[in-house]
Structure formats: structure tokens, C-alpha cells
Design a protein around this motif. Structure first.
Motif, mmCIF file in Angstrom:
data_model
loop_
_atom_site.group_PDB
_atom_site.id
_atom_site.type_symbol
_atom_site.label_atom_id
_atom_site.label_comp_id
_atom_site.label_asym_id
_atom_site.label_seq_id
_atom_site.Cartn_x
_atom_site.Cartn_y
_atom_site.Cartn_z
ATOM 1 N N LEU A 168 0.823 -1.205 0.000
ATOM 2 C CA LEU A 168 0.000 0.000 0.000
ATOM 3 C C LEU A 168 0.861 1.261 0.000
ATOM 4 C CD1 LEU A 168 -2.694 1.609 0.511
ATOM 5 C CD2 LEU A 168 -2.228 1.277 2.941
ATOM 6 N N ALA A 169 1.813 1.325 0.922
ATOM 7 C CA ALA A 169 2.629 2.531 1.059
ATOM 8 C C ALA A 169 3.538 2.719 -0.145
ATOM 9 C CB ALA A 169 3.452 2.449 2.341
ATOM 10 N N CYS A 170 4.133 1.644 -0.606
ATOM 11 C CA CYS A 170 5.096 1.753 -1.698
ATOM 12 C C CYS A 170 4.418 2.226 -2.982
ATOM 13 C CB CYS A 170 5.768 0.399 -1.910
ATOM 14 S SG CYS A 170 7.371 0.493 -2.728
ATOM 15 N N VAL A 171 3.291 1.628 -3.333
ATOM 16 C CA VAL A 171 2.595 1.996 -4.564
ATOM 17 C C VAL A 171 2.013 3.410 -4.456
ATOM 18 C CG1 VAL A 171 0.637 1.451 -6.053
ATOM 19 C CG2 VAL A 171 2.107 -0.390 -5.190
ATOM 20 N N ALA A 172 1.412 3.724 -3.307
ATOM 21 C CA ALA A 172 0.799 5.049 -3.140
ATOM 22 C C ALA A 172 1.839 6.160 -3.211
ATOM 23 C CB ALA A 172 0.052 5.101 -1.808
ATOM 24 N N PHE A 173 2.979 5.991 -2.542
ATOM 25 C CA PHE A 173 4.014 7.021 -2.557
ATOM 26 C C PHE A 173 4.642 7.143 -3.940
ATOM 27 C CE2 PHE A 173 8.029 9.048 -1.214
ATOM 28 C CZ PHE A 173 7.509 10.032 -0.394
ATOM 29 N N LEU A 174 4.772 6.018 -4.659
ATOM 30 C CA LEU A 174 5.306 6.056 -6.020
ATOM 31 C C LEU A 174 4.392 6.854 -6.936
ATOM 32 C CD1 LEU A 174 7.266 5.109 -8.246
ATOM 33 C CD2 LEU A 174 5.863 3.038 -8.446
ATOM 34 N N LEU A 193 11.367 16.095 5.476
ATOM 35 C CA LEU A 193 10.998 15.206 6.573
ATOM 36 C C LEU A 193 9.521 15.369 6.937
ATOM 37 C CD1 LEU A 193 11.776 13.152 8.725
ATOM 38 C CD2 LEU A 193 12.502 15.053 10.188
ATOM 39 N N GLU A 194 9.040 16.612 6.934
ATOM 40 C CA GLU A 194 7.626 16.851 7.237
ATOM 41 C C GLU A 194 6.724 16.249 6.164
ATOM 42 O OE1 GLU A 194 8.094 21.101 9.665
ATOM 43 O OE2 GLU A 194 7.619 21.065 7.525
ATOM 44 N N VAL A 195 7.160 16.324 4.917
ATOM 45 C CA VAL A 195 6.372 15.728 3.833
ATOM 46 C C VAL A 195 6.288 14.213 4.009
ATOM 47 C CG1 VAL A 195 6.313 15.291 1.351
ATOM 48 C CG2 VAL A 195 6.840 17.585 2.204
ATOM 49 N N VAL A 196 7.427 13.601 4.299
ATOM 50 C CA VAL A 196 7.437 12.147 4.489
ATOM 51 C C VAL A 196 6.588 11.746 5.690
ATOM 52 C CG1 VAL A 196 8.915 10.176 5.056
ATOM 53 C CG2 VAL A 196 9.657 11.839 3.347
ATOM 54 N N LEU A 197 6.693 12.497 6.785
ATOM 55 C CA LEU A 197 5.884 12.197 7.967
ATOM 56 C C LEU A 197 4.399 12.372 7.665
ATOM 57 C CD1 LEU A 197 7.970 13.836 10.851
ATOM 58 C CD2 LEU A 197 7.589 11.391 10.453
ATOM 59 N N GLY A 198 4.051 13.391 6.892
ATOM 60 C CA GLY A 198 2.657 13.590 6.533
ATOM 61 C C GLY A 198 2.102 12.435 5.727
ATOM 62 N N TYR A 199 2.878 11.981 4.748
ATOM 63 C CA TYR A 199 2.439 10.824 3.976
ATOM 64 C C TYR A 199 2.343 9.576 4.864
ATOM 65 C CZ TYR A 199 2.490 12.779 -0.730
ATOM 66 O OH TYR A 199 2.189 13.492 -1.867
ATOM 67 N N MET A 200 3.287 9.441 5.783
ATOM 68 C CA MET A 200 3.266 8.268 6.647
ATOM 69 C C MET A 200 2.019 8.249 7.525
ATOM 70 S SD MET A 200 5.903 6.983 9.568
ATOM 71 C CE MET A 200 4.960 7.883 10.785
ATOM 72 N N GLY A 202 -0.886 9.742 6.819
ATOM 73 C CA GLY A 202 -2.051 9.490 5.971
ATOM 74 C C GLY A 202 -2.157 8.034 5.565
ATOM 75 N N LEU A 203 -1.054 7.479 5.093
ATOM 76 C CA LEU A 203 -1.060 6.068 4.700
ATOM 77 C C LEU A 203 -1.213 5.159 5.917
ATOM 78 C CD1 LEU A 203 1.836 6.156 2.069
ATOM 79 C CD2 LEU A 203 -0.614 6.011 1.610
ATOM 80 N N GLY A 204 -0.705 5.636 7.065
ATOM 81 C CA GLY A 204 -0.827 4.827 8.275
ATOM 82 C C GLY A 204 -2.263 4.602 8.688
ATOM 83 N N LEU A 205 -3.159 5.568 8.399
ATOM 84 C CA LEU A 205 -4.570 5.392 8.730
ATOM 85 C C LEU A 205 -5.159 4.203 7.972
ATOM 86 C CD1 LEU A 205 -7.181 6.336 10.054
ATOM 87 C CD2 LEU A 205 -7.505 7.911 8.131
ATOM 88 N N PHE A 206 -4.876 4.135 6.680
ATOM 89 C CA PHE A 206 -5.368 3.008 5.885
ATOM 90 C C PHE A 206 -4.668 1.704 6.293
ATOM 91 C CE2 PHE A 206 -6.262 6.724 3.278
ATOM 92 C CZ PHE A 206 -7.576 6.498 2.915
ATOM 93 N N ALA A 207 -3.415 1.820 6.696
ATOM 94 C CA ALA A 207 -2.698 0.626 7.152
ATOM 95 C C ALA A 207 -3.338 0.063 8.414
ATOM 96 C CB ALA A 207 -1.231 0.968 7.407
ATOM 97 N N LEU A 208 -3.759 0.934 9.330
ATOM 98 C CA LEU A 208 -4.411 0.473 10.552
ATOM 99 C C LEU A 208 -5.734 -0.221 10.240
ATOM 100 C CD1 LEU A 208 -3.764 3.434 13.018
ATOM 101 C CD2 LEU A 208 -2.625 1.210 12.942
ATOM 102 N N ILE A 209 -6.447 0.281 9.235
ATOM 103 C CA ILE A 209 -7.687 -0.389 8.838
ATOM 104 C C ILE A 209 -7.377 -1.787 8.294
ATOM 105 C CG2 ILE A 209 -9.644 -0.290 7.248
ATOM 106 C CD1 ILE A 209 -9.481 2.752 7.410
ATOM 107 N N GLN A 210 -6.334 -1.897 7.505
ATOM 108 C CA GLN A 210 -5.947 -3.204 6.966
ATOM 109 C C GLN A 210 -5.609 -4.192 8.079
ATOM 110 O OE1 GLN A 210 -2.756 -2.502 4.155
ATOM 111 N NE2 GLN A 210 -4.172 -2.686 2.440
ATOM 112 N N SER A 246 6.680 3.064 6.675
ATOM 113 C CA SER A 246 7.961 3.771 6.509
ATOM 114 C C SER A 246 8.909 3.007 5.587
ATOM 115 C CB SER A 246 8.611 3.991 7.885
ATOM 116 O OG SER A 246 8.815 2.760 8.551
ATOM 117 N N MET A 247 8.891 1.682 5.663
ATOM 118 C CA MET A 247 9.736 0.892 4.770
ATOM 119 C C MET A 247 9.246 0.995 3.329
ATOM 120 S SD MET A 247 10.925 -3.094 5.154
ATOM 121 C CE MET A 247 9.263 -3.736 4.976
#
Length: 345
Positions: A168-174, A193-200, A202-210, A246-247
Motif C-alpha cells: 500500500l505505502a510503496c505503490v501510493a508514494f510512487l 521530513l515533514e512531507v514524508v511524515l505527513g504521507y506516513m 495518511g497512509l498509516g490510517l489506511f494501514a491500521l484499517i488493513q 515507513s519501509m
């Protein structure tokens, strides 16, 4: 090759004196039979050391032979072996019980050559023959209701969570990079760093649902047994999801197409599945592979999940594993921010 299982032995048997053969110590015969094979590594213990040895892993099981063991067997023509099991690995517990029973039966068969003769099996109340040796097993963790699936479930929860979150994170960030969104964000006053943390986040919310779906399916639909707190179980998987996001962000920096993202799976995910204890214990791997296993975040997630689900441990016992997972996440976040800066520059 499987390592020898550490088996604690509390041998207090005083033996039995026979006019023909002298003193016969049945407990020692059983101990010698257990030591003759490659299955066990015997660890002499006292009664006061049993629980500590099982908790710290010094022994996977402890066989207790009381002082009247030989005399009671000669009197009743039967014996009940007191076997204390650590219990967190149901498959290993069954193998230990079977091997101890086999060794005791062989030791009894050796009584024929000692001149006492093998006693006949005493009939049960229903008229059926009863074996002269039975095992009374007690468990420090888990229990008889736990099976192999309960032992395997924690590591598969961790593996599936890491795998899907990483994709999820790899494809979305790409896609954010390929569509030009990243360039526009980097033109703002926000740091990389703030941009990366922001994406993390946002994507982390969907990751928690998964991961919530994975945990729900495993616990309620597959009816997996567990001892610890379900909330703590979700916390562990959530920490692993942060690592996966993050990975994935870090890996996506090196990809140009979604096909290249798929190529990262054999490089980053499969080695973790092979070396993190998913298929065989880390302690039984060759020595040159064990350091690699401890460099995998999935190793610590597997350990924490099994400690909670099979041993019923709490946050006090598993916090070092959570701290290490946070360390991996921080390392991947820093690497993602650094690599993004180099790419844009």
C-alpha cells in the motif's frame, strides 16, 4: 537441523532394593534413556528451579521423578510421570510428551533383563488394558486446548500485516511522485521530513484499517485461541504497520514503475518471512543466519505477538520489542527523507 530440546530433570527417586538385583533406580533408567538420544539436552534441576527454568527458556519441559517413584511403580504396577511443559509451542509440547513416554516404556522393558520382569498392564474399570506408563502434563503457558494453528497464527498476522501495508505505502508514494504531486509539495515551505511524515500518517490510517481486518478475521472468524490482551495485540500490529509504511516509503524512492515495486518483495519481504521465525525458530538456524534474523523487524513483531497470544504477557514484558520496532520505523523515515532530497536535487 533441529537443535536439541532442553529438558529439565528433577530426579529424587531413591530406588527399590531387590534381593536378586540389588538396588534398582527406575528414575535413573528413564533419565539414561532420555539422554541416549539426540532429542533432548538434559538439564539437572531442583523443584525450586522449575518455574524459573521454564520462564527463561533454560528448559522447554521438566520431568519430575519423586523419591518414591520406583517403589510406587513396583507396588501399583503403574506409574504416572509428572511432566511440566512450557507450553507456548503446542507442536513441541506434543513431541516432548511422546518422546518422554517412549523413553519410560523402553526403561520398563529393560526391567526384564534386570530380573524383575515387565509388569503386566493393569486392567481398567471397563476391562481394557491400561498402559503401565501415563503422562500427567501441566502447562506454564497456553494449554491442551492450544494447537498448531494457534502457534502459527501470530506470525502469519504479522507477515500479512507487513506485506499488505508495505505494498500500500510503496505503490501510493510512487504514484505521488510519478504524478508530480511530490514536486509541488517540495516547492512549499514544508521540509522533506515533514512531507514524508505527513504521507506516513495518511497512509498509516489506511494501514491500521488493513491490520484491523486481519486481526478481526484471525481472532473471531478463525477462532484462534489467545491469552493476552486483544488491545495489546492490536498495538503490536499497529507498530508493525508503522514500520511497513515507513519501509514502503523508503523503497518507493528507488522505484520508477509499479513493476519495480513488485521486484522489491523478494528483496525486502521474503527474507523476513524466511528468517524471522515464521517457519522455524531463530534459535535453530545456522549461526551465520541468526545475526541477519535479528536485523529483521518482523522477528521482533513475531516474538511480541507470540508472547502475548501464547504466554499472556503484558506490556511490561514485551516493551523492548516495541521499542526496537519504533527504532526501525525511525530509521526508515530518516532514510526516506534523505533519499527523497537526493532524488529531487
Amino acid at each position: 537441523e533441529p537443535a536439541a530440546i532442553p529438558l529439565g530433570v528433577v530426579n529424587e527417586d531413591e530406588g527399590l532394593t531387590n534381593p536378586l538385583t540389588g538396588t534398582l533406580v527406575m528414575g535413573q533408567r528413564i533419565v539414561d534413556e532420555l539422554a541416549s538420544g539426540d532429542t533432548f539436552e538434559l538439564v539437572p534441576l531442583t523443584r525450586d528451579e522449575i518455574d524459573a527454568a521454564l520462564r527463561d527458556g533454560a528448559a522447554q519441559a521438566v520431568l519430575v521423578l519423586p523419591g518414591e517413584f520406583s517403589a510406587e511403580f513396583h507396588r501399583n504396577r503403574q506409574t504416572v510421570l509428572d511432566l511440566r511443559l512450557e507450553g507456548s509451542n503446542p507442536t513441541r509440547s506434543m513431541a516432548i510428551t511422546a518422546r518422554v513416554t517412549e523413553a519410560a516404556m523402553k526403561a520398563l522393558a529393560g526391567l526384564v533383563t534386570a530380573g524383575l520382569g515387565l509388569p503386566e498392564a493393569a486392567p481398567a474399570a471397563d476391562g481394557e488394558a491400561r498402559l503401565p506408563v501415563t503422562v500427567q502434563a501441566t502447562y506454564l503457558f497456553a494449554g491442551e486446548e492450544f494447537d498448531t494453528m494457534d502457534f502459527v497464527a501470530p506470525v502469519y498476522i504479522a507477515f500479512l500485516a507487513l506485506f499488505f501495508v508495505f505494498l500500500l505505502a510503496c505503490v501510493a508514494f510512487l504514484r505521488e511522485r510519478s504524478q508530480g504531486t511530490m514536486e509541488r509539495l517540495l516547492a512549499t515551505p514544508a521540509t522533506r521530513l515533514e512531507v514524508v511524515l505527513g504521507y506516513m500518517l495518511g497512509l498509516g490510517l489506511f494501514a491500521l484499517i488493513q491490520v484491523a481486518v486481519i486481526v478481526f478475521f484471525t481472532v473471531w472468524l478463525l477462532k484462534i485461541h489467545y491469552l493476552g490482551s486483544l488491545a495489546l495485540l492490536f498495538v503490536i500490529v499497529a507498530f508493525l504497520a508503522i514500520v511497513g509504511v515507513s519501509m514502503g516509503i523508503l523503497a518507493s524512492v528507488f522505484a520508477r514503475t509499479e513493476f519495480q515495486v513488485i521486484q522489491f518483495i523478494p528483496l525486502l519481504i521474503i527474507p523476513q518471512a524466511l528468517l524471522s521465525g515464521l517457519f522455524w525458530p531463530v534459535e535453530e538456524m545456522p549461526g551465520y543466519l541468526q545475526p541477519l534474523a535479528y536485523m529483521m523487524p518482523l522477528t521482533y513483531a513475531n516474538r511480541a505477538l507470540r508472547d502475548v497470544m501464547l504466554k499472556g504477557w503484558g506490556l511490561v514484558e514485551i516493551w523492548p520489542n516495541l521499542l526496537i520496532l519504533l527504532g526501525f520505523a525511525a530509521l526508515f523515515i530518516a532514510g526516506g527523507a534523505l533519499m527523497t532530497r537526493r532524488e529531487v536535487a
